[in-house]
Design an enzyme around this catalytic site. Structure first.
Site, PDB file in Angstrom:
ATOM      1  N   LYS A 133     -48.178 -50.701  39.242  1.00  0.00           N
ATOM      2  CA  LYS A 133     -46.748 -50.702  40.304  1.00  0.00           C
ATOM      3  C   LYS A 133     -47.364 -51.699  41.334  1.00  0.00           C
ATOM      4  CE  LYS A 133     -44.710 -46.267  39.065  1.00  0.00           C
ATOM      5  NZ  LYS A 133     -43.624 -47.021  38.722  1.00  0.00           N
ATOM      6  N   LYS A 175     -45.152 -50.842  26.244  1.00  0.00           N
ATOM      7  CA  LYS A 175     -45.104 -49.445  25.551  1.00  0.00           C
ATOM      8  C   LYS A 175     -43.759 -49.206  25.701  1.00  0.00           C
ATOM      9  CE  LYS A 175     -45.020 -45.897  28.905  1.00  0.00           C
ATOM     10  NZ  LYS A 175     -45.256 -44.625  28.994  1.00  0.00           N
ATOM     11  N   LYS A 198     -39.159 -45.241  28.653  1.00  0.00           N
ATOM     12  CA  LYS A 198     -37.779 -44.575  29.037  1.00  0.00           C
ATOM     13  C   LYS A 198     -37.047 -45.495  30.223  1.00  0.00           C
ATOM     14  CE  LYS A 198     -39.730 -39.941  29.632  1.00  0.00           C
ATOM     15  NZ  LYS A 198     -40.884 -39.797  30.490  1.00  0.00           N
TER      16      LYS A 198
HETATM   17  P1  AMP Z   1     -44.050 -39.519  30.036  1.00  0.00           P
HETATM   18  O1  AMP Z   1     -42.708 -39.882  29.212  1.00  0.00           O
HETATM   19  O2  AMP Z   1     -44.549 -40.580  30.726  1.00  0.00           O
HETATM   20  O3  AMP Z   1     -43.897 -38.165  30.792  1.00  0.00           O
HETATM   21  O4  AMP Z   1     -44.942 -39.042  28.676  1.00  0.00           O
HETATM   22  C1  AMP Z   1     -44.993 -37.906  27.938  1.00  0.00           C
HETATM   23  C2  AMP Z   1     -45.918 -37.967  26.961  1.00  0.00           C
HETATM   24  O5  AMP Z   1     -45.393 -38.904  25.810  1.00  0.00           O
HETATM   25  C3  AMP Z   1     -47.272 -38.512  27.372  1.00  0.00           C
HETATM   26  O6  AMP Z   1     -48.536 -37.830  26.558  1.00  0.00           O
HETATM   27  C4  AMP Z   1     -47.393 -39.924  26.813  1.00  0.00           C
HETATM   28  O7  AMP Z   1     -48.679 -40.490  26.710  1.00  0.00           O
HETATM   29  C5  AMP Z   1     -46.374 -40.087  25.584  1.00  0.00           C
HETATM   30  N1  AMP Z   1     -45.998 -41.303  25.420  1.00  0.00           N
HETATM   31  C6  AMP Z   1     -44.884 -41.739  26.363  1.00  0.00           C
HETATM   32  N2  AMP Z   1     -44.445 -43.169  26.100  1.00  0.00           N
HETATM   33  C7  AMP Z   1     -45.068 -43.117  24.749  1.00  0.00           C
HETATM   34  C8  AMP Z   1     -45.159 -44.257  23.775  1.00  0.00           C
HETATM   35  N3  AMP Z   1     -44.398 -45.562  23.936  1.00  0.00           N
HETATM   36  N4  AMP Z   1     -45.917 -44.108  22.718  1.00  0.00           N
HETATM   37  C9  AMP Z   1     -46.649 -43.030  22.452  1.00  0.00           C
HETATM   38  N5  AMP Z   1     -46.671 -42.033  23.395  1.00  0.00           N
HETATM   39  C10 AMP Z   1     -45.905 -42.131  24.323  1.00  0.00           C
END
Ligand code: AMP
Ligand code: TRP
Length: 331
Positions: free
Chosen positions: A111, A193, A196
């Site tokens: 960031k 990656k 969202k």
């Molecule tokens: P977050 O959306 O950042 O709250 O992530 C929630 C969970 O989803 C965490 O365990 C992340 O590591 C996993 N995660 C988020 N984006 C990805 C992605 N593109 N590929 C695999 N795992 C993901």
């Protein structure tokens, strides 16, 4: 029975990356472990979220947890803010974390490197809050995608530090990162990656996307000029990402998929990927709809909060006694 805990921060709609990297594993593990799964709604507000939209995302995330197969009879499903002990332990963990450690966190460094302005102090101290989320429950394992591994490693360091200073208090947790699917990449820029917060939306598949949109996103995923379906993350990152997605969902080894596509074009391959993803997401969406109509979400959260609070309350008491700030037992 060993205990497992994880959470997701629904700052937007949940994605195929969340499902393949995290949620799917929570469901697989719930038979073998004592599972605690929560929605990290405090973590969401480290950056401004439009309130009405945030509320919708939170409710959708719970419904999607259930739609993906998390079973409230087997797992404790709850909202982070329903267990105030987590935030209180979070502050205590902040007091045991050095600024230098937080400065080294990749998410924070990225960031800063992007020159983002107005990074909040909440964003900076989010890792010790995450540590408290985990340590409150003495979790043995924390299933996460690749991007969260560093935070779980910090949690280990903090647990060991605390135990050394005050005597055995916390279980030292281990991150569990799957071999395939731990980092699903953007369909438009496979060096990033799938996230969202994808600006164009085209690189990211949301679990609640219309299936026609899902298909379109996959059919227009970035590929390469090699014209051969091969797993080579360096030179064919787009195709490799699609191979991972397909293998994760069907369980077919990547080698075997490549062998089936020998001499065939990308169009045909993408069509199969789209079929597989649409079938999987279609099933989730059908269950999501039923769950939203059934009105069970409030009850699931209420039951989950009760069970989670019981565990976290005892842990926080113990911590406060150890560090010398408690005068009488809390009711
Ligand atoms: P977050 O959306 O950042 O709250 O992530 C929630 C969970 O989803 C965490 O365990 C992340 O590591 C996993 N995660 C988020 N984006 C990805 C992605 N593109 N590929 C695999 N795992 C993901
Ligand atoms: N930081 C995680 C994410 O952005 C969400 C999270 C918060 C979490 N607390 C946690 C994950 C505890 C696992 C365990 O994805």
């Amino acid at each position: 029975m060993k205990r497992m805990l994880s959470g997701i921060k629904p700052t937007g709609q949940l994605t195929l990356g969340n499902y393949l990297g995290a949620l799917r594993h929570f469901v697989e593990y719930q038979d073998e472990y004592e599972m605690f799964v929560f929605i990290a709604n405090l973590h969401c507000v480290t950056e401004y979220q439009e309130p009405a939209q945030l509320k919708k995302n939170l409710k959708d995330a719970i419904a999607l947890y259930l739609a993906c197969g998390l079973d409230p009879e087997k797992s404790v499903i709850f909202l982070q803010t329903d267990v105030m002990e987590q935030a209180q332990l979070g502050f205590i963990m902040m007091c045991n974390t050095y600024m230098g450690e937080l400065n080294r966190m990749t998410q924070f460094k990225d960031k800063c490197a992007k020159g983002e302005k107005n990074i909040t102090s909440g964003m900076f101290v989010y890792p010790p809050l995450m540590a408290a989320d985990i340590l409150c429950y003495d979790a043995d394992y924390v299933p996460v995608g690749e991007d969260q591994k560093q935070h779980v490693e910090l949690t280990r360091d903090l647990a060991i530090r605390f135990n050394n200073k005050y005597g055995e208090t916390f279980t030292v947790p281990e991150p569990l990162v799957a071999k395939v699917g731990a980092r699903i990449m953007s369909l438009q820029d496979p060096s990033k990656k799938m996230s969202k917060s994808d600006e164009t939306n085209k690189g990211c598949i949301y679990l609640l996307d219309d299936l026609a949109v899902v298909r379109k996103k996959i059919m227009s995923a970035v590929t390469d000029m090699c014209a051969c379906v091969r797993y080579d993350k360096e030179n064919q990152s787009g195709i490799s990402n699609l191979l991972e997605i397909m293998s994760c969902i069907t369980g077919e080894p990547i080698d075997s998929i490549c062998a089936r596509y020998e001499g065939k074009g990308y169009g045909e391959f993408k069509k199969e990927v789209a079929d597989v993803v649409c079938e999987e997401i279609g099933k989730i969406q059908a269950r999501y709809k039923e769950i939203m109509e059934s009105g069970i979400i409030e009850k699931v959260l209420e039951d989950g909060a009760k069970k989670a609070r019981y565990v976290a309350h005892k842990k926080l008491d113990k911590v406060q006694r150890k560090i010398g700030i408690e005068i009488r037992k809390r009711s």
